[in-house]
Design an enzyme around this catalytic site. Structure first.
Site, PDB file in Angstrom:
ATOM      1  N   LYS A 174      25.386 -19.633  31.877  1.00 32.71           N
ATOM      2  CA  LYS A 174      26.417 -19.382  32.890  1.00 32.71           C
ATOM      3  C   LYS A 174      27.123 -20.700  33.186  1.00 32.71           C
ATOM      4  CE  LYS A 174      23.531 -19.897  36.994  1.00 32.71           C
ATOM      5  NZ  LYS A 174      23.004 -19.328  38.204  1.00 32.71           N
ATOM      6  N   ARG A 222      19.069 -21.654  27.624  1.00 32.65           N
ATOM      7  CA  ARG A 222      17.955 -20.760  27.287  1.00 32.65           C
ATOM      8  C   ARG A 222      18.367 -19.298  27.497  1.00 32.65           C
ATOM      9  NH1 ARG A 222      13.388 -23.490  30.908  1.00 32.65           N
ATOM     10  NH2 ARG A 222      15.232 -23.900  32.149  1.00 32.65           N
ATOM     11  N   GLY A 282      21.363 -13.678  31.273  1.00 31.93           N
ATOM     12  CA  GLY A 282      20.551 -14.517  30.380  1.00 31.93           C
ATOM     13  C   GLY A 282      19.873 -15.563  31.225  1.00 31.93           C
ATOM     14  N   LYS A 336      32.223   8.677  43.638  1.00 35.03           N
ATOM     15  CA  LYS A 336      31.066   9.488  44.066  1.00 35.03           C
ATOM     16  C   LYS A 336      29.964   9.463  43.003  1.00 35.03           C
ATOM     17  CE  LYS A 336      29.723  12.118  46.700  1.00 35.03           C
ATOM     18  NZ  LYS A 336      28.839  12.018  47.900  1.00 35.03           N
ATOM     19  N   ASN A 389      26.337   7.855  43.925  1.00 28.71           N
ATOM     20  CA  ASN A 389      25.117   8.664  43.872  1.00 28.71           C
ATOM     21  C   ASN A 389      24.184   8.196  42.763  1.00 28.71           C
ATOM     22  OD1 ASN A 389      25.567  10.139  46.134  1.00 28.71           O
ATOM     23  ND2 ASN A 389      26.489  11.886  45.109  1.00 28.71           N
ATOM     24  N   TYR A 449      26.095 -10.051  41.815  1.00 26.98           N
ATOM     25  CA  TYR A 449      25.612  -9.478  40.546  1.00 26.98           C
ATOM     26  C   TYR A 449      26.227  -8.107  40.233  1.00 26.98           C
ATOM     27  CZ  TYR A 449      21.712 -12.864  40.509  1.00 26.98           C
ATOM     28  OH  TYR A 449      20.948 -13.993  40.492  1.00 26.98           O
ATOM     29  N   ASP A 461      36.354  31.583  51.856  1.00 28.33           N
ATOM     30  CA  ASP A 461      35.284  31.493  50.846  1.00 28.33           C
ATOM     31  C   ASP A 461      35.273  32.811  50.079  1.00 28.33           C
ATOM     32  OD1 ASP A 461      32.461  29.534  50.782  1.00 28.33           O
ATOM     33  OD2 ASP A 461      32.450  31.424  49.663  1.00 28.33           O
ATOM     34  N   GLU A 488      23.320  15.579  53.700  1.00 26.34           N
ATOM     35  CA  GLU A 488      22.779  16.714  54.449  1.00 26.34           C
ATOM     36  C   GLU A 488      21.708  16.203  55.410  1.00 26.34           C
ATOM     37  OE1 GLU A 488      21.643  19.795  51.640  1.00 26.34           O
ATOM     38  OE2 GLU A 488      23.588  19.606  50.669  1.00 26.34           O
ATOM     39  N   CYS A 500      15.335 -17.401  33.853  1.00 31.46           N
ATOM     40  CA  CYS A 500      14.541 -16.685  34.872  1.00 31.46           C
ATOM     41  C   CYS A 500      14.596 -15.164  34.764  1.00 31.46           C
ATOM     42  CB  CYS A 500      14.988 -17.121  36.264  1.00 31.46           C
ATOM     43  SG  CYS A 500      14.658 -18.857  36.534  1.00 31.46           S
TER      44      CYS A 500
END
Ligand SMILES: NC(=O)c1ccc[n+]([C@@H]2O[C@H](COP(=O)([O-])OP(=O)(O)OC[C@H]3O[C@@H](n4cnc5c(N)ncnc54)[C@H](O)[C@@H]3O)[C@@H](O)[C@H]2O)c1
Length: 437
Positions: free
Chosen positions: A324, A331, A265, A210, A214, A257, A31, A161, A268
């Site tokens: 779909k 709709r 769409g 990553k 995150n 999903y 380091d 952590e 719902c």
């Protein structure tokens, strides 16, 4: 067992030193902070973290842990270098790679003195493309060749952590991003004792995962908190609600999903999202996550339209108009927004929709069709091939089994796939384009 150097002795590096030694490797830490080097060289952790002191001390007593202030020694005395240096945000948000590149420079100088193969493992979180940058920098500094004298492996760290040792030893996944078969074999051996699934991917996939993980974790926290704020106002137990939410492992806590494709769409999702946002607004609650979902969906539809405009093709076909596959419900169909915008730009339009054709034949839903989309019904064709034969650009919004063969048969027609047909035989064809993959 391998000789490994670890560059950067903070949270990730310190845990890495201790855990790699626990797996039986000889580890040397480096380091720029000499206090951290000093602590590791005495078998002491540099961070406060559960279990790390014990395994650091164990590895040190077994003679498997040391530290050095010489980057040259760290590289020449090992076969693998783990990069665990910090990559903090710069002022504009990007990750600052200066610490990483300075460590790479030091490793390159060490590599120059080596005649044996060396692996550099990027454990720090970095933006996609960093593997190539590190590789080029190492070639420049060391005079050695990637793939011959050294390899760079992208291997993101998934520890949290507070749970770092346990997460290192029991990771949800081990991701190894490299094109180098030799390095891949060596890395697989390092992680073999962990019993976690190891996934080999392209370096850029390993790098971006990553960020994706995150960001999703942050989204989960804020989503849960916004639901909590709304429930609190309505005197509803939000923990009971979210516990219930998590019990649905088919649609909620699942891969459902999550596939990049086209906009949502239907009758719902848009309606109930609006309803929930209304509850928040009427209780004077700000819910930025929930209130921006609809905007994100609209932006995605606009992205598809922008792509269509950019092709400069004015003879357009659409396969799939309902919201779909498997339903005649149109709709809030995003495909209908596309169709209307394409007509609005003066393009010719041909449409195939199996379920709308069936609805017309069976005369179900006819009143709705004639009332809501009379302007689109004249463009409906009886077969998929009719649409393809009459268009120069075909937009695919549903998975139709007839389409892949037509992509090969009509090389002059450009196909923009919004849902991914998942047919490897067409993905490399020059007239096929995936929308967001
Ligand atoms: N902390 C986490 O929970 C966690 C989890 C997964 C991934 N990461 C990623 O791992 C990386 C390291 O994170 P951290 O929390 O351990 O950071 P940290 O700040 O705790 O440690 C980084 C260390 O790198 C040292 N350093 C800086 N320049 C150096 C150089 N040229 N050579 C050698 N050492 C150098 C610093 O002195 C410091 O000790 C980051 O990219 C981070 O995003 C962190």
């Amino acid at each position: 067992m391998a000789n490994i150097s670890v560059f950067g002795l903070g949270y990730v590096g310190c845990v890495g030193v201790a855990c790699l030694a626990k797996l039986g490797h000889h580890v040397v830490g480096y380091d720029i902070d000499s206090n951290k080097v000093d602590r590791i060289s005495r078998g002491l952790a540099t961070i406060v973290e559960r279990d790390v002191d014990a395994i650091m001390s164990e590895g040190f007593k077994a003679g498997r842990i040391s530290a050095t202030t010489s980057t040259q020694d760290a590289v020449t005395q090992t076969e693998i270098s783990f990069l665990c240096v910090g990559t903090p945000n710069a002022a504009d948000g990007r990750l600052n790679l200066s610490f990483l590149l300075s460590a790479v420079q030091a490793i390159g100088n060490g590599l120059r003195l080596k005649s044996t193969f060396h692996i550099v493992v990027i454990r720090s979180t970095v933006p996609p493309g960093t593997n190539d940058i590190v590789s080029a920098a190492l070639e420049k500094v060391s005079g050695k060749k990637a793939g011959i004298n050294f390899a760079v492996v992208s291997n993101p760290e998934f520890l949290r952590e507070g749970m770092a040792v346990s997460d290192f030893l029991n990771p949800p996944l081990t991701v190894i991003g490299t094109e180098d078969k030799n390095a891949l074999g060596i890395m697989r051996k390092i992680y073999d004792p962990l019993f976690s699934e190891t996934v080999e991917v392209a370096p850029k996939v390993a790098e971006i995962i990553k960020f994706v993980n995150n960001s999703y974790h942050a989204l989960k926290v804020t989503f849960g908190n916004e639901i909590g704020a709304i429930c609190k106002k309505l005197d509803i137990d939000s923990h009971q609600v979210m516990n219930l939410f998590c019990k649905d492992t088919q649609l909620n806590i699942s891969s459902y999903y999550f596939t990049p494709g086209f906009a949502y769409g239907g009758s719902c999702l848009p309606k109930d999202l609006k309803g929930l946002n209304f509850l928040a607004q009427s209780n004077q609650l700000e819910v930025p996550v929930l209130s921006s979902i609809e905007l994100s969906n609209e932006v995605h539809i606009q992205r598809a339209l922008d792509r269509v405009q950019a092709t400069d093709i004015r003879s357009v076909g659409i396969i799939g108009l309902t919201f779909k596959a498997g339903t005649d419900d149109f709709r809030n169909s995003a495909a209908i927004h596309l169709a209307e915008a394409i007509l609005g730009k003066g393009s010719t339009l041909h449409v195939y929709d199996r379920f709308l054709n069936m609805a017309q034949e069976k005369e179900t839903n006819l009143r709705e069709l004639n009332e809501k989309i009379p302007h689109l019904l004249p463009f409906l064709e009886k077969t998929v091939e009719n649409v393809v034969a009459k268009s120069l650009l075909v937009i695919i919004t549903v998975r139709n089994p007839e389409v892949p063969a037509l992509i090969s048969k009509y090389p002059k027609v450009h196909f923009l796939d919004l849902v991914r047909l998942k047919d490897p035989s067409i993905e490399e064809l020059p007239n096929y384009e995936g929308f967001c993959w």
